[in-house]
Design a protein around this motif. Structure first.
Motif, PDB file in Angstrom:
ATOM      1  N   MET A 102      -4.870   3.405  -9.595  1.00 23.53           N
ATOM      2  CA  MET A 102      -3.403   3.387  -9.663  1.00 23.53           C
ATOM      3  C   MET A 102      -2.897   1.993 -10.038  1.00 23.53           C
ATOM      4  O   MET A 102      -1.981   1.849 -10.849  1.00 23.53           O
ATOM      5  CB  MET A 102      -2.850   3.860  -8.313  1.00 23.53           C
ATOM      6  CG  MET A 102      -1.392   4.172  -8.326  1.00 23.53           C
ATOM      7  SD  MET A 102      -0.518   2.768  -7.697  1.00 23.53           S
ATOM      8  CE  MET A 102       1.009   3.512  -7.202  1.00 23.53           C
ATOM      9  N   GLU A 152       0.804  -1.230   0.000  1.00 25.74           N
ATOM     10  CA  GLU A 152       0.000   0.000   0.000  1.00 25.74           C
ATOM     11  C   GLU A 152       0.835   1.278   0.000  1.00 25.74           C
ATOM     12  O   GLU A 152       0.674   2.149   0.860  1.00 25.74           O
ATOM     13  CB  GLU A 152      -0.974  -0.018   1.181  1.00 25.74           C
ATOM     14  CG  GLU A 152      -1.983  -1.139   1.036  1.00 25.74           C
ATOM     15  CD  GLU A 152      -3.158  -1.029   2.004  1.00 25.74           C
ATOM     16  OE1 GLU A 152      -3.504   0.104   2.374  1.00 25.74           O
ATOM     17  OE2 GLU A 152      -3.708  -2.073   2.364  1.00 25.74           O
ATOM     18  N   SER A 210     -16.288   0.059  -4.029  1.00 25.04           N
ATOM     19  CA  SER A 210     -15.259   1.065  -3.780  1.00 25.04           C
ATOM     20  C   SER A 210     -15.444   2.295  -4.659  1.00 25.04           C
ATOM     21  O   SER A 210     -16.290   2.325  -5.513  1.00 25.04           O
ATOM     22  CB  SER A 210     -13.856   0.475  -3.981  1.00 25.04           C
ATOM     23  OG  SER A 210     -13.690   0.068  -5.313  1.00 25.04           O
ATOM     24  N   GLU A 245      -2.336  -2.714  -3.223  1.00 23.69           N
ATOM     25  CA  GLU A 245      -2.847  -1.342  -3.215  1.00 23.69           C
ATOM     26  C   GLU A 245      -4.366  -1.341  -3.161  1.00 23.69           C
ATOM     27  O   GLU A 245      -5.020  -2.188  -3.741  1.00 23.69           O
ATOM     28  CB  GLU A 245      -2.373  -0.668  -4.510  1.00 23.69           C
ATOM     29  CG  GLU A 245      -2.037   0.771  -4.527  1.00 23.69           C
ATOM     30  CD  GLU A 245      -1.981   1.514  -3.234  1.00 23.69           C
ATOM     31  OE1 GLU A 245      -0.862   1.704  -2.729  1.00 23.69           O
ATOM     32  OE2 GLU A 245      -3.034   1.957  -2.714  1.00 23.69           O
ATOM     33  N   HIS A 246      -4.902  -0.353  -2.432  1.00 26.72           N
ATOM     34  CA  HIS A 246      -6.361  -0.148  -2.442  1.00 26.72           C
ATOM     35  C   HIS A 246      -6.764   0.884  -3.481  1.00 26.72           C
ATOM     36  O   HIS A 246      -7.938   0.987  -3.822  1.00 26.72           O
ATOM     37  CB  HIS A 246      -6.845   0.296  -1.062  1.00 26.72           C
ATOM     38  CG  HIS A 246      -7.064  -0.851  -0.129  1.00 26.72           C
ATOM     39  ND1 HIS A 246      -8.046  -1.796  -0.344  1.00 26.72           N
ATOM     40  CD2 HIS A 246      -6.427  -1.237   0.994  1.00 26.72           C
ATOM     41  CE1 HIS A 246      -8.004  -2.696   0.625  1.00 26.72           C
ATOM     42  NE2 HIS A 246      -7.013  -2.391   1.451  1.00 26.72           N
ATOM     43  N   ASN A 247      -5.800   1.666  -3.954  1.00 21.57           N
ATOM     44  CA  ASN A 247      -6.075   2.653  -5.006  1.00 21.57           C
ATOM     45  C   ASN A 247      -6.133   1.909  -6.346  1.00 21.57           C
ATOM     46  O   ASN A 247      -5.136   1.727  -7.035  1.00 21.57           O
ATOM     47  CB  ASN A 247      -4.958   3.706  -5.002  1.00 21.57           C
ATOM     48  CG  ASN A 247      -5.172   4.787  -6.044  1.00 21.57           C
ATOM     49  OD1 ASN A 247      -5.917   4.597  -7.010  1.00 21.57           O
ATOM     50  ND2 ASN A 247      -4.525   5.923  -5.842  1.00 21.57           N
ATOM     51  N   ALA A 292       0.346  10.019  -6.210  1.00 22.68           N
ATOM     52  CA  ALA A 292       0.081   8.647  -6.655  1.00 22.68           C
ATOM     53  C   ALA A 292       0.487   8.463  -8.120  1.00 22.68           C
ATOM     54  O   ALA A 292       1.025   7.415  -8.499  1.00 22.68           O
ATOM     55  CB  ALA A 292      -1.389   8.290  -6.454  1.00 22.68           C
ATOM     56  N   HIS A 306      -3.592  12.671  -5.592  1.00 25.58           N
ATOM     57  CA  HIS A 306      -3.543  12.190  -6.982  1.00 25.58           C
ATOM     58  C   HIS A 306      -2.184  12.407  -7.645  1.00 25.58           C
ATOM     59  O   HIS A 306      -1.671  11.533  -8.341  1.00 25.58           O
ATOM     60  CB  HIS A 306      -4.613  12.893  -7.822  1.00 25.58           C
ATOM     61  CG  HIS A 306      -5.948  12.239  -7.701  1.00 25.58           C
ATOM     62  ND1 HIS A 306      -6.132  10.902  -7.948  1.00 25.58           N
ATOM     63  CD2 HIS A 306      -7.161  12.726  -7.334  1.00 25.58           C
ATOM     64  CE1 HIS A 306      -7.392  10.593  -7.746  1.00 25.58           C
ATOM     65  NE2 HIS A 306      -8.049  11.684  -7.360  1.00 25.58           N
ATOM     66  N   ALA A 330       0.657   3.809  -1.929  1.00 18.33           N
ATOM     67  CA  ALA A 330      -0.063   5.040  -2.282  1.00 18.33           C
ATOM     68  C   ALA A 330      -1.054   5.464  -1.205  1.00 18.33           C
ATOM     69  O   ALA A 330      -1.713   6.500  -1.351  1.00 18.33           O
ATOM     70  CB  ALA A 330      -0.783   4.866  -3.619  1.00 18.33           C
TER      71      ALA A 330
END
Ligand code: ATP
Length: 255
Positions: A216, A180, A255, A211-213, A190, A187, A182
């Protein structure tokens, strides 16, 4: 090297009491690949990378990483074989400078071998200079060379996360695991991180990105593995993952 097997997990499982944190996981990563690992909170991502990096032992199945078996090999041997990682929680030394933080990560590279001591008898001072030069190169790699004397705690959040990557690079890894990286980034940060990961991969590093983004991850990775309740529910290109109904239902939809 490119195309070689870097990670090969077969039927890997990890139980905590009655909880299957990971169940029957088959996962392969080849050299030079940027693989994304996504899934809801508690899906088992951290459990999986802990096993790959040798920090915890599988309950079932086999893991081969860079020719080693992290299920049985000591964690420092896995690190010496070329596995390096960052952690979800920052592990920087706030009072030390950026450069010193990286030097700590480079102690493996900087430690003189017995043979070198015997042949060159290098002074501790020379050793430290060599280590500092190597650390500076790692800072340059992530674009932090101007901040080498800044205390880690005084860096911006995004710079702290980049510094953690620089430190992970200090051991000259061939597999870099980013947990994780990011998280908490805006923005712009990232996007810059995504570019950095791409350029590290071009240099030949194999990268496993948790990653949860999701945006990305889709932009950065060539292939994505999705975990849910400890199991792999999908593997594919970013486009395949974005259009996979099971993934949308388990993760992307919410999400
Ligand atoms: P997150 O996105 O929140 O970091 P994750 O995908 O990394 O989650 P894990 O932390 O691997 O998920 O957890 C997977 C499951 O295993 C969870 O149900 C968690 O409660 C459980 N678990 C993880 N570590 C332990 C432990 N040391 N003891 C007991 N249960 C654990």
């Amino acid at each position: 090297a490119h195309g070689e097997s870097v990670v090969n997990l077969v039927g890997l499982g990890k139980d905590y009491g009655g909880v299957h944190a990971n169940k029957d996981i088959d996962l392969h990563i080849t050299g030079g690949e940027v693989l994304g690992l996504i899934g809801p909170n508690g899906a088992g991502k951290t459990t999986l990378v802990n096993m790959i990096s040798g920090l915890s032992r599988p309950t079932s199945g086999t893991a081969e990483v860079l020719g080693l078996h992290p299920g049985t090999a000591a964690v420092h041997k896995v690190a010496a074989a070329g596995v390096s990682r960052t952690f979800q929680q920052s592990k920087l030394f706030g009072q030390l400078s950026a450069l010193e933080n990286v030097m700590v990560g480079g102690h493996l590279v900087g430690r003189p071998t017995f043979l070198r001591r015997l042949l060159w008898l290098p002074s501790a001072r020379q050793d430290e200079q060599r280590l500092a030069l190597h650390a500076l190169r790692c800072l340059e790699r992530v674009g932090l060379e101007d901040k080498q004397t800044t205390r880690a705690s005084a860096l911006s959040y995004g710079d702290q996360r980049r510094l953690e990557i620089a430190r992970a690079l200090a051991s000259d890894p061939s597999l870099l695991i980013l947990d994780e990286p990011a998280a908490g980034m805006n923005h712009v940060e990232a996007d810059a991180l995504s570019d950095l990961i791409g350029s590290l991969a071009q240099d030949g590093l194999t990268i496993l990105l948790i990653e949860h983004n999701v945006g990305m991850v889709m932009k950065t990775c060539s292939r994505i593995v999705v975990l849910n309740f400890g199991e792999v529910i999908a593997t594919g290109t970013p486009e395949e993952i974005a259009n996979n109904p099971a993934v949308v239902e388990a993760y992307l939809g919410s999400s």
